[in-house]
Motif scaffolding. Structure first.
Motif, mmCIF file in Angstrom:
data_model
loop_
_atom_site.group_PDB
_atom_site.id
_atom_site.type_symbol
_atom_site.label_atom_id
_atom_site.label_comp_id
_atom_site.label_asym_id
_atom_site.label_seq_id
_atom_site.Cartn_x
_atom_site.Cartn_y
_atom_site.Cartn_z
ATOM 1 N N PRO A 1 -2.058 14.041 -7.284
ATOM 2 C CA PRO A 1 -1.634 13.288 -8.474
ATOM 3 C C PRO A 1 -0.846 12.017 -8.167
ATOM 4 O O PRO A 1 -1.016 11.000 -8.841
ATOM 5 C CB PRO A 1 -0.775 14.314 -9.226
ATOM 6 N N TYR A 2 0.003 12.051 -7.164
ATOM 7 C CA TYR A 2 0.789 10.873 -6.800
ATOM 8 C C TYR A 2 -0.141 9.697 -6.488
ATOM 9 O O TYR A 2 0.068 8.580 -6.970
ATOM 10 C CB TYR A 2 1.651 11.216 -5.589
ATOM 11 N N ASP B 1 -2.194 8.684 -9.714
ATOM 12 C CA ASP B 1 -1.388 7.915 -10.665
ATOM 13 C C ASP B 1 -1.159 6.490 -10.156
ATOM 14 O O ASP B 1 -1.216 5.530 -10.926
ATOM 15 C CB ASP B 1 -0.042 8.605 -10.897
ATOM 16 N N TRP B 2 -0.892 6.374 -8.847
ATOM 17 C CA TRP B 2 -0.678 5.049 -8.273
ATOM 18 C C TRP B 2 -1.954 4.207 -8.374
ATOM 19 O O TRP B 2 -1.923 3.051 -8.797
ATOM 20 C CB TRP B 2 -0.246 5.192 -6.813
ATOM 21 N N LYS C 1 -4.475 4.417 -10.402
ATOM 22 C CA LYS C 1 -4.876 4.062 -11.775
ATOM 23 C C LYS C 1 -4.294 2.724 -12.192
ATOM 24 O O LYS C 1 -4.863 2.035 -13.042
ATOM 25 C CB LYS C 1 -4.442 5.156 -12.741
ATOM 26 N N THR D 1 5.608 4.704 -8.610
ATOM 27 C CA THR D 1 5.864 3.331 -9.045
ATOM 28 C C THR D 1 6.594 2.529 -7.969
ATOM 29 O O THR D 1 6.720 1.311 -8.078
ATOM 30 C CB THR D 1 6.692 3.290 -10.344
#
Length: 464
Positions: A330-331, A334-335, A337, A393
């Motif tokens: 997921p990390y 998410d990055w 995306k 982020t």
């Protein structure tokens, strides 16, 4: 010294005088790996049976005086991003369809040509885009110095294997610090050569292949093999006649920069600054002039690179179906995306920041002969974290000391320069001018000789 701690030079001497055979050494190493591997999970596709066969063949060659090359009989691992014929390259992620590689990548081909015993691949995080031993595909890799802590990455398994003593030579890849960062966090020597010195396939901007070892000499020993050119890498440098084992250097008159501020990213821990300043004193005592070096990296450069890398990875992930894309760590997902919102113009502007890094690094080296800095800004972080910030982020706050030298194509290494109060290794980065790989190795060897190197390595956990 335990048999499993022997260097390449020592192994070759023992193989030559027949006091130890490659097969006997491998069998000792096999037992050593069995004691360590359940607790650090450094390996992928570990094949002791195939290693025994390779070591037996090498033993026969040594007996006949018909060795294939300088690394004949030397056990070695390759980061799983480096293709080996007939084996899948999962890129550290469950999202990739597992297909057998059609050919050895250049590093694997050169090692086989010289008779090295390739016994395993080593783990990495998803797409090699984390400085962590965390992956959606591989088991969690841990730091042998403290198994609650992260070995760093993306050459996570290679660093853990080297620190744990899985033989003298492990090959990693480095696009922003992925050899040097884990080397710093595990106390080993990690060498990122000049771009193109060791051919890489697939090629990518800033991507290098380099050795990860316990000693400088073991890394140097591997370079004659690894640096032979390969047509598949269009940046592959011409054949060299470098004497990679000529590691003597006179530092008299050298100007060596000391950079303690990267310009952006994570603040440097006080213990690291103290250790790096103490290391600089060693070079000064050897005759070099130590001068303060200003940062080469800016926030605009690091943020531009972030945008470029996000858009690059998203371009690949957008081709996957939803199930495969959802299987990514997921990390990383998410990055990546965030790359969907990066316009083509902004991606180009991000890429252009790599050129700015190159210019900034070139400007600095008009006034110095080499550079010293911390490798890593922090001492350590938990094994389960995806990065030193654990925040998608803020993905690259830890690479500010290392990534500029990928983009400037300069050789750089990480070597241990001490330990924290918590007992964790501290890495010193040594950077040289473009193409002067030997200068980095020679400075590293001189520092290792003056300090004595790491004198005591982690031992396998005691089982009940």
């Amino acid at each position: 010294m335990a048999e499993t701690d022997l260097t390449i030079r020592e192994l070759r001497r023992r193989f030559a005088d027949k006091s130890l055979s490659p097969l006997e050494y491998w069998l000792s190493l096999e037992d050593h790996i069995a004691a360590w591997e359940p607790s650090i999970s450094a390996l992928y596709l570990y094949d002791p049976e195939a290693a025994r066969a390779q070591a037996k063949a090498s033993t026969e060659r040594w007996a006949k005086g018909q060795t294939l090359g300088a690394l004949d009989g030397i056990p070695v691992t390759l980061k799983e991003l480096i293709a080996t014929k007939g084996q899948p390259v999962p890129l550290g992620t469950r999202a990739v369809e597992l297909k057998a590689a059609e050919a050895d990548a250049p590093a694997a081909a050169r090692l086989r040509e010289d008779g090295a015993v390739i016994f395993a691949k080593t783990t990495c995080p998803d797409y090699g885009m984390l400085s962590s031993g965390l992956s959606s595909f591989h088991p969690l890799s841990r730091n042998p110095w403290d198994r609650t802590q992260n070995p760093g990455g993306s050459s996570a398994g290679a660093a853990a294997a080297a620190a744990a003593g899985y033989g003298p030579l492990h090959i990693g890849t480095d696009i922003g610090g992925s050899v040097r960062l884990p080397a710093g966090w595990t106390g080993i020597f990690g060498f990122k050569p000049s771009h193109g010195r060791v051919p890489a396939d697939p090629y990518y901007v800033g991507r290098c292949v380099g050795p990860m070892t316990r000693t400088v000499e073991d890394a140097a020993f591997s370079m004659a093999t690894l640096s032979r050119p390969d047509w598949r890498d269009g940046t592959s440098l011409p054949p060299n006649d470098l004497d990679w084992m000529d590691l003597n250097i006179d530092m008299s008159g050298m100007r060596i920069g000391l950079m303690l501020d990267a310009g952006c990213g994570l603040a440097v821990d006080d213990e690291i600054s103290v250790a790096v300043e103490a290391a600089a004193k060693q070079f000064e005592q050897a005759g070099a002039a130590i001068v303060s070096a200003e940062p080469v990296l800016t926030r605009a450069m690091l943020d531009g690179l972030d945008k470029f890398w996000r858009s690059r990875l998203w371009a690949d992930l957008a081709e996957l179906d939803d199930n495969r894309r959802d299987s990514i760590l997921p990390y990383i997902g998410d990055w990546a995306k965030g790359g969907a919102a990066v316009s083509g113009a902004d991606a180009v502007r991000g890429f252009n920041q790599t050129i700015e890094m190159r210019k900034s690094c070139g400007r600095l080296f008009t006034g110095i002969d080499a550079l010293l800095s911390p490798t890593n800004p922090i001492i350590s972080y938990p094994a389960e974290w995806a990065s030193p910030t654990n925040d998608p982020t803020l993905p690259f706050e830890h690479i500010a000391f290392t990534v500029p030298w990928n983009m400037s194509e300069q050789p750089a290494a990480s070597i241990n320069c001490g330990f924290s109060r918590s007992g964790m290794p501290i890495g010193l980065q040594i950077v040289g001018p473009r193409f002067d790989d030997l200068r980095v190795l020679r400075l590293s060897k001189a520092f290792e000789a003056r300090t004595g190197g790491v004198r005591s390595w982690p031992r396998p956990p005691v089982t009940a």
